[in-house]
Design a protein around this motif. Sequence first.
Motif, PDB file in Angstrom:
ATOM      1  N   MET A 311       0.826  -1.211   0.000  1.00 56.22           N
ATOM      2  CA  MET A 311       0.000   0.000   0.000  1.00 56.22           C
ATOM      3  C   MET A 311       0.858   1.258   0.000  1.00 56.22           C
ATOM      4  O   MET A 311       0.542   2.243  -0.671  1.00 56.22           O
ATOM      5  CB  MET A 311      -0.937   0.004   1.206  1.00 56.22           C
ATOM      6  CG  MET A 311      -2.001  -1.075   1.166  1.00 56.22           C
ATOM      7  SD  MET A 311      -3.104  -0.946  -0.264  1.00 56.22           S
ATOM      8  CE  MET A 311      -4.121   0.442   0.226  1.00 56.22           C
ATOM      9  N   PHE A 312       1.957   1.208   0.742  1.00 55.03           N
ATOM     10  CA  PHE A 312       2.869   2.358   0.729  1.00 55.03           C
ATOM     11  C   PHE A 312       3.490   2.527  -0.649  1.00 55.03           C
ATOM     12  O   PHE A 312       3.547   3.644  -1.187  1.00 55.03           O
ATOM     13  CB  PHE A 312       3.962   2.191   1.781  1.00 55.03           C
ATOM     14  CG  PHE A 312       5.027   3.247   1.696  1.00 55.03           C
ATOM     15  CD1 PHE A 312       4.807   4.519   2.203  1.00 55.03           C
ATOM     16  CD2 PHE A 312       6.240   2.991   1.061  1.00 55.03           C
ATOM     17  CE1 PHE A 312       5.775   5.515   2.100  1.00 55.03           C
ATOM     18  CE2 PHE A 312       7.209   3.973   0.950  1.00 55.03           C
ATOM     19  CZ  PHE A 312       6.973   5.243   1.465  1.00 55.03           C
ATOM     20  N   ASP A 313       3.945   1.435  -1.242  1.00 52.68           N
ATOM     21  CA  ASP A 313       4.596   1.499  -2.548  1.00 52.68           C
ATOM     22  C   ASP A 313       3.639   1.989  -3.630  1.00 52.68           C
ATOM     23  O   ASP A 313       4.015   2.776  -4.499  1.00 52.68           O
ATOM     24  CB  ASP A 313       5.145   0.125  -2.947  1.00 52.68           C
ATOM     25  CG  ASP A 313       6.381  -0.263  -2.154  1.00 52.68           C
ATOM     26  OD1 ASP A 313       7.032   0.644  -1.587  1.00 52.68           O
ATOM     27  OD2 ASP A 313       6.687  -1.466  -2.098  1.00 52.68           O
ATOM     28  N   MET A 314       2.387   1.556  -3.562  1.00 54.43           N
ATOM     29  CA  MET A 314       1.442   1.869  -4.625  1.00 54.43           C
ATOM     30  C   MET A 314       0.685   3.171  -4.405  1.00 54.43           C
ATOM     31  O   MET A 314       0.320   3.852  -5.359  1.00 54.43           O
ATOM     32  CB  MET A 314       0.424   0.725  -4.783  1.00 54.43           C
ATOM     33  CG  MET A 314       1.018  -0.567  -5.293  1.00 54.43           C
ATOM     34  SD  MET A 314      -0.243  -1.835  -5.671  1.00 54.43           S
ATOM     35  CE  MET A 314      -1.026  -1.110  -7.123  1.00 54.43           C
ATOM     36  N   LEU A 315       0.464   3.523  -3.130  1.00 58.17           N
ATOM     37  CA  LEU A 315      -0.422   4.655  -2.855  1.00 58.17           C
ATOM     38  C   LEU A 315       0.165   5.676  -1.884  1.00 58.17           C
ATOM     39  O   LEU A 315      -0.446   6.703  -1.612  1.00 58.17           O
ATOM     40  CB  LEU A 315      -1.749   4.116  -2.302  1.00 58.17           C
ATOM     41  CG  LEU A 315      -3.003   4.952  -2.511  1.00 58.17           C
ATOM     42  CD1 LEU A 315      -3.232   5.255  -3.984  1.00 58.17           C
ATOM     43  CD2 LEU A 315      -4.226   4.249  -1.926  1.00 58.17           C
ATOM     44  N   GLY A 316       1.339   5.403  -1.334  1.00 58.03           N
ATOM     45  CA  GLY A 316       1.948   6.361  -0.423  1.00 58.03           C
ATOM     46  C   GLY A 316       1.328   6.385   0.956  1.00 58.03           C
ATOM     47  O   GLY A 316       1.540   7.326   1.722  1.00 58.03           O
ATOM     48  N   GLN A 317       0.554   5.347   1.305  1.00 59.50           N
ATOM     49  CA  GLN A 317      -0.059   5.309   2.625  1.00 59.50           C
ATOM     50  C   GLN A 317       0.985   4.999   3.699  1.00 59.50           C
ATOM     51  O   GLN A 317       1.747   4.047   3.574  1.00 59.50           O
ATOM     52  CB  GLN A 317      -1.167   4.259   2.678  1.00 59.50           C
ATOM     53  CG  GLN A 317      -2.395   4.619   1.883  1.00 59.50           C
ATOM     54  CD  GLN A 317      -3.500   3.587   2.032  1.00 59.50           C
ATOM     55  OE1 GLN A 317      -3.283   2.493   2.544  1.00 59.50           O
ATOM     56  NE2 GLN A 317      -4.696   3.946   1.595  1.00 59.50           N
ATOM     57  N   GLY A 318       1.005   5.809   4.749  1.00 58.19           N
ATOM     58  CA  GLY A 318       1.869   5.522   5.879  1.00 58.19           C
ATOM     59  C   GLY A 318       1.347   4.305   6.613  1.00 58.19           C
ATOM     60  O   GLY A 318       0.148   4.199   6.864  1.00 58.19           O
ATOM     61  N   PRO A 319       2.203   3.355   6.960  1.00 59.75           N
ATOM     62  CA  PRO A 319       1.723   2.111   7.554  1.00 59.75           C
ATOM     63  C   PRO A 319       1.195   2.266   8.977  1.00 59.75           C
ATOM     64  O   PRO A 319       1.755   2.994   9.787  1.00 59.75           O
ATOM     65  CB  PRO A 319       2.966   1.224   7.538  1.00 59.75           C
ATOM     66  CG  PRO A 319       4.124   2.169   7.522  1.00 59.75           C
ATOM     67  CD  PRO A 319       3.660   3.360   6.742  1.00 59.75           C
ATOM     68  N   ALA A 320       0.099   1.544   9.264  1.00 63.88           N
ATOM     69  CA  ALA A 320      -0.460   1.533  10.615  1.00 63.88           C
ATOM     70  C   ALA A 320       0.361   0.630  11.521  1.00 63.88           C
ATOM     71  O   ALA A 320       0.474   0.876  12.721  1.00 63.88           O
ATOM     72  CB  ALA A 320      -1.913   1.066  10.578  1.00 63.88           C
ATOM     73  N   ASN A 321       0.918  -0.421  10.956  1.00 64.46           N
ATOM     74  CA  ASN A 321       1.752  -1.335  11.725  1.00 64.46           C
ATOM     75  C   ASN A 321       3.186  -0.801  11.724  1.00 64.46           C
ATOM     76  O   ASN A 321       3.837  -0.748  10.682  1.00 64.46           O
ATOM     77  CB  ASN A 321       1.710  -2.734  11.101  1.00 64.46           C
ATOM     78  CG  ASN A 321       2.420  -3.775  11.953  1.00 64.46           C
ATOM     79  OD1 ASN A 321       3.261  -3.436  12.778  1.00 64.46           O
ATOM     80  ND2 ASN A 321       2.087  -5.036  11.741  1.00 64.46           N
ATOM     81  N   PRO A 322       3.713  -0.403  12.887  1.00 57.52           N
ATOM     82  CA  PRO A 322       5.061   0.173  12.925  1.00 57.52           C
ATOM     83  C   PRO A 322       6.147  -0.778  12.454  1.00 57.52           C
ATOM     84  O   PRO A 322       7.239  -0.333  12.074  1.00 57.52           O
ATOM     85  CB  PRO A 322       5.249   0.564  14.394  1.00 57.52           C
ATOM     86  CG  PRO A 322       4.224  -0.218  15.144  1.00 57.52           C
ATOM     87  CD  PRO A 322       3.078  -0.425  14.217  1.00 57.52           C
ATOM     88  N   ALA A 323       5.862  -2.082  12.436  1.00 57.34           N
ATOM     89  CA  ALA A 323       6.851  -3.041  11.956  1.00 57.34           C
ATOM     90  C   ALA A 323       7.128  -2.859  10.475  1.00 57.34           C
ATOM     91  O   ALA A 323       8.162  -3.314   9.963  1.00 57.34           O
ATOM     92  CB  ALA A 323       6.362  -4.463  12.231  1.00 57.34           C
ATOM     93  N   THR A 324       6.241  -2.177   9.784  1.00 56.27           N
ATOM     94  CA  THR A 324       6.428  -1.935   8.350  1.00 56.27           C
ATOM     95  C   THR A 324       7.510  -0.899   8.097  1.00 56.27           C
ATOM     96  O   THR A 324       8.142  -0.899   7.027  1.00 56.27           O
ATOM     97  CB  THR A 324       5.107  -1.451   7.717  1.00 56.27           C
ATOM     98  OG1 THR A 324       4.049  -2.316   8.118  1.00 56.27           O
ATOM     99  CG2 THR A 324       5.191  -1.430   6.199  1.00 56.27           C
ATOM    100  N   ASP A 325       7.729   0.005   9.046  1.00 53.59           N
ATOM    101  CA  ASP A 325       8.663   1.113   8.839  1.00 53.59           C
ATOM    102  C   ASP A 325      10.042   0.625   8.382  1.00 53.59           C
ATOM    103  O   ASP A 325      10.673   1.221   7.511  1.00 53.59           O
ATOM    104  CB  ASP A 325       8.815   1.932  10.124  1.00 53.59           C
ATOM    105  CG  ASP A 325       7.535   2.670  10.491  1.00 53.59           C
ATOM    106  OD1 ASP A 325       6.594   2.680   9.675  1.00 53.59           O
ATOM    107  OD2 ASP A 325       7.478   3.221  11.613  1.00 53.59           O
ATOM    108  N   ALA A 326      10.500  -0.460   8.995  1.00 55.27           N
ATOM    109  CA  ALA A 326      11.839  -0.967   8.687  1.00 55.27           C
ATOM    110  C   ALA A 326      11.939  -1.535   7.280  1.00 55.27           C
ATOM    111  O   ALA A 326      13.048  -1.720   6.761  1.00 55.27           O
ATOM    112  CB  ALA A 326      12.235  -2.039   9.707  1.00 55.27           C
ATOM    113  N   LEU A 327      10.803  -1.803   6.657  1.00 60.39           N
ATOM    114  CA  LEU A 327      10.801  -2.375   5.314  1.00 60.39           C
ATOM    115  C   LEU A 327      10.852  -1.308   4.224  1.00 60.39           C
ATOM    116  O   LEU A 327      11.071  -1.625   3.056  1.00 60.39           O
ATOM    117  CB  LEU A 327       9.546  -3.234   5.112  1.00 60.39           C
ATOM    118  CG  LEU A 327       9.304  -4.373   6.117  1.00 60.39           C
ATOM    119  CD1 LEU A 327       7.999  -5.087   5.786  1.00 60.39           C
ATOM    120  CD2 LEU A 327      10.472  -5.346   6.127  1.00 60.39           C
ATOM    121  N   ILE A 328      10.655  -0.052   4.583  1.00 65.16           N
ATOM    122  CA  ILE A 328      10.608   1.029   3.602  1.00 65.16           C
ATOM    123  C   ILE A 328      12.036   1.466   3.244  1.00 65.16           C
ATOM    124  O   ILE A 328      12.813   1.834   4.123  1.00 65.16           O
ATOM    125  CB  ILE A 328       9.816   2.231   4.146  1.00 65.16           C
ATOM    126  CG1 ILE A 328       8.360   1.812   4.411  1.00 65.16           C
ATOM    127  CG2 ILE A 328       9.861   3.399   3.176  1.00 65.16           C
ATOM    128  CD1 ILE A 328       7.521   2.899   5.045  1.00 65.16           C
TER     129      ILE A 328
END
Length: 371
Positions: A311-328
């Motif tokens: 969702m971040f890659d396709m739409l720029g949505q900031g992730p609700a799950n903080p564990a996603t931050d490290a994947l960006i």
Amino acid sequence: MNDAFQKDCLEILAGKVERGEISRRRFAQIAAMVLAGAPLALRAGGARAADGQLVLVNWGGDALKAYDAAYGQAFQKATGITVKEDGTGPTEGAITAQFKSGKPTWDLVDADPFSAISLGHQGMIEPIDYTVVDKAKMRPGFAWDYAASTYFFSYIIAYDAQKFGKNPPTGMADFFDVKKFPGKRSMYKWGVGMWEAALLADGVAPEKLYPLDLKRAHDKIAAFKENVSSYWGGGAESQQVMLSGDASMGLIWSTRASLLDKDPSGQVKFIWDQGLISPGALAVIKNNPGGKANAMSFIASTTDPKKQLVMFDMLGQGPANPATDALIPVDQQKYNPVDPANMTKQIALDMPWYAENYGAALDTYTKIISA
């Protein structure tokens, strides 16, 4: 009552709301009566509910493909349940009309949390089942009784880089300054963030925004009306008004601004300064045709960090799950509204204030912009 007549009725009602002749609440009441006798196709707003499927209503445009790629396809593979994406736009009035029809055809809605809270208190939204949805996979404070945060976005200033590239705006005062930054503007039709923007431009300090001084904000907005070329209601519309050049600046969602920023033309850029950060959330309409259990399972599936990265890659949505931050990736963090470097420049919208005050505030705002 045939389809054409029903559609005409709803269009007339919508016009009355825009002109301030009836309130949003009255619109919802009358629309519910119209829709109660409507065929399934009309009530569904373009997507039909059926056995073995869920209808998820979001704000259209690029969001349709993104939700399907990130969540829908994986959910169907895991459960056999098809998720149909509907870009009609889950406004508070539309959700109310769905519920009051007695035969809702929507299941899940990409709702503002304050709308879900308000409608939940009125018995129209199912409580989130946190025995199924893992609250620990959300940022602290962003899991509500009637809505589960799935992403973050901001209302930010997008601007014409060809006109202002050498002297970009630095905050809301510049957005409202057509002498220093000539050209038309575009603002959000449904009010959220526009009151804060007006007050910030009028000199109110960020820490003193709430409770909002609505009279002061509405006076500022009314005086600025002649400079606004359009009031957009959905994400795709906000992108188009900037790409067409109809507005030289727009207060739009950061999710759409990031897409514009990535366009090879380089025509539109944006700033985080004095952005207004907001959580997006999923909610379930009570008595949804696809079933509460299936809808809750779908929400639980969206907490997966890898799916939120899509969702971040396709739409720029900031992730609700903080564990996603490290994947960006580092070079993409500039598009993440909840990245610490971006968050420090912004102000968070007050969801409890909106849950209590949004309806009356929007009624007044609508009258002003449509007068």
